[in-house]
Write an enzyme that holds these catalytic residues in place. Structure first.
Site, PDB file in Angstrom:
ATOM      1  N   GLY A 147     -18.228 -23.752 -36.179  1.00  0.00           N
ATOM      2  CA  GLY A 147     -17.003 -23.016 -36.531  1.00  0.00           C
ATOM      3  C   GLY A 147     -16.783 -21.868 -35.557  1.00  0.00           C
ATOM      4  N   ARG A 170     -17.957 -29.873 -33.981  1.00  0.00           N
ATOM      5  CA  ARG A 170     -19.143 -30.111 -34.824  1.00  0.00           C
ATOM      6  C   ARG A 170     -19.632 -31.490 -34.404  1.00  0.00           C
ATOM      7  NH1 ARG A 170     -19.196 -26.004 -38.567  1.00  0.00           N
ATOM      8  NH2 ARG A 170     -17.206 -25.251 -39.340  1.00  0.00           N
ATOM      9  N   ASP A 180     -19.746 -16.318 -41.544  1.00  0.00           N
ATOM     10  CA  ASP A 180     -20.491 -16.338 -42.816  1.00  0.00           C
ATOM     11  C   ASP A 180     -21.671 -15.370 -42.859  1.00  0.00           C
ATOM     12  OD1 ASP A 180     -18.789 -18.278 -43.738  1.00  0.00           O
ATOM     13  OD2 ASP A 180     -20.137 -19.947 -43.277  1.00  0.00           O
TER      14      ASP A 180
HETATM   15  O1  F6P Z   1     -17.492 -20.871 -40.081  1.00  0.00           O
HETATM   16  C1  F6P Z   1     -18.192 -21.194 -41.262  1.00  0.00           C
HETATM   17  C2  F6P Z   1     -17.245 -21.735 -42.256  1.00  0.00           C
HETATM   18  O2  F6P Z   1     -16.258 -20.791 -42.294  1.00  0.00           O
HETATM   19  C3  F6P Z   1     -17.697 -22.007 -43.672  1.00  0.00           C
HETATM   20  O3  F6P Z   1     -17.751 -20.930 -44.532  1.00  0.00           O
HETATM   21  C4  F6P Z   1     -16.688 -23.030 -44.090  1.00  0.00           C
HETATM   22  O4  F6P Z   1     -17.078 -23.764 -45.163  1.00  0.00           O
HETATM   23  C5  F6P Z   1     -16.556 -23.851 -42.877  1.00  0.00           C
HETATM   24  O5  F6P Z   1     -16.726 -22.962 -41.805  1.00  0.00           O
HETATM   25  C6  F6P Z   1     -15.316 -24.654 -42.768  1.00  0.00           C
HETATM   26  O6  F6P Z   1     -15.109 -25.032 -41.451  1.00  0.00           O
HETATM   27  P1  F6P Z   1     -14.311 -26.303 -40.956  1.00  0.00           P
HETATM   28  O7  F6P Z   1     -13.101 -26.414 -41.787  1.00  0.00           O
HETATM   29  O8  F6P Z   1     -14.045 -25.995 -39.533  1.00  0.00           O
HETATM   30  O9  F6P Z   1     -15.243 -27.464 -41.107  1.00  0.00           O
END
Ligand code: F6P
Length: 325
Positions: free
Chosen positions: A15, A76, A131
């Protein structure tokens, strides 16, 4: 690059977090000042496996200090946790004459950095995650900006909540960590916070909302972390059904918390960590993360970072309740 200079690769992964660009800029300019090359890896570990590389000069990182997101983009990556993905990435790094890699990201990204370390790559991690769930640093890059974004939103929501005497349910990010919700509870004066680390007690929530009404409060602010064991919609329906005095409205803050210009604090933290990451390599140190400890930025072994779990400090949780009186 075949000019014989030490070449550092740099990537952002997982993220995005405000301040990642400030860290990239600091690392690039520190490396250039010390006669090293820097190669930007696009799209995180996906780009490392695919060999998506771009030489970075001083001008390439101009005008990015104040920008949210990441100019290198992120991903990711599903392939990198597997050995075959890591082998392919190392092959691409060798082809590009990359001597070391700086990884800017959260827990998963730092786990990838440690896997490379174990395969003999000189790797440095820089913690970045809104986070703030990374062990070994007081705070990660991006957390302060996210907290300010949440504070701004909750302040606005409180204005309208008070005007209509409503209970407002506000959902923050934090899939596995209640840090943002808990701190928001303190800095925004919430009546209740719900976090993944503590099971929600519906009766306790109902009692707190009713009590706030009886004590003459003009609103009740309930901050629910994304990863708590109760969904924000269910909670709103429950409070409405129980007829506790306040009518409810809810707001899910979502990805707005990840964007925006980094705060002064995040710019400074990211700059310090970017500099320190390159200094580590110059000192022959690798396999570490830059971690904020007290007033200084230290080296923390990546193995320790990924083998320990950062826990939220429940003192803050209790503080929310005391201050809500
Ligand atoms: O960056 C961490 C975070 O904000 C988490 O708290 C959240 O669940 C997640 O990323 C969601 O990220 P994405 O929608 O990019 O998978």
């Amino acid at each position: 690059m075949k000019d014989g200079k030490f070449t550092i690769g740099i990537l952002t992964s997982g993220g995005d977090a405000p301040g990642m660009n400030a860290a990239i800029r600091a690392a690039v300019r520190t490396a250039l000042a010390n006669d090293m090359n820097v190669v930007g890896v696009l799209h995180g570990y996906d780009g490392l496996i695919n060999g998506e590389f771009k030489a970075l000069g001083a001008r390439d990182v101009g005008g990015i200090l104040q920008r949210g997101g990441t100019i290198l983009q992120t991903s990711r990556c599903k392939r990198f946790p597997e050995s075959s993905g890591q082998r392919e990435a190392i092959r691409k790094m060798n082809e590009a004459d990359m001597d070391a890699l700086i990884v800017i990201g959260g827990e998963g990204s730092l786990t990838g950095a440690q896997a490379l370390t174990q395969k003999g790559i000189k790797t440095i991690g820089i913690p970045a995650s809104i986070d703030n769930d990374i062990w070994g640093t007081n705070i990660a890059i991006g957390t302060d900006t996210a907290m300010n974004t949440i504070m701004d939103a909750v302040d606005k929501l409180r204005d309208t909540a008070s005007s209509h005497q409503r209970a407002f349910l506000i959902e923050t990010m934090g899939r596995n960590s209640g840090y943002l919700a808990m701190m928001a509870g303190i800095i925004c004066g919430a009546e209740i916070v719900l976090i993944p680390e503590k099971p929600a007690d519906q009766q306790e929530i109902a009692a707190a909302v009713e009590d706030a009404y009886k004590r003459g409060k003009t609103h009740a602010i309930i901050i629910n972390a994304e990863g708590s064991d109760i969904r924000t919609t269910e909670l709103a329906a429950m409070i409405d059904e129980m007829d506790l005095g306040f009518k409810t409205r809810m707001t899910i803050l979502g990805h707005i918390q990840r964007g925006g210009s980094p705060t002064a604090y995040d710019r400074l933290l990211a700059s310090r960590m970017g500099v320190k990451a390159v200094e580590a390599l110059m000192d022959g140190v690798h396999g570490v993360m830059t971690g904020l400890k007290g007033r200084g930025v230290d080296y923390v072994p990546l193995a320790d970072v990924i083998n320990n779990k950062r826990k939220v400090n429940m003192e803050y949780y209790r503080m929310v309740k005391v201050l809500a009186r």
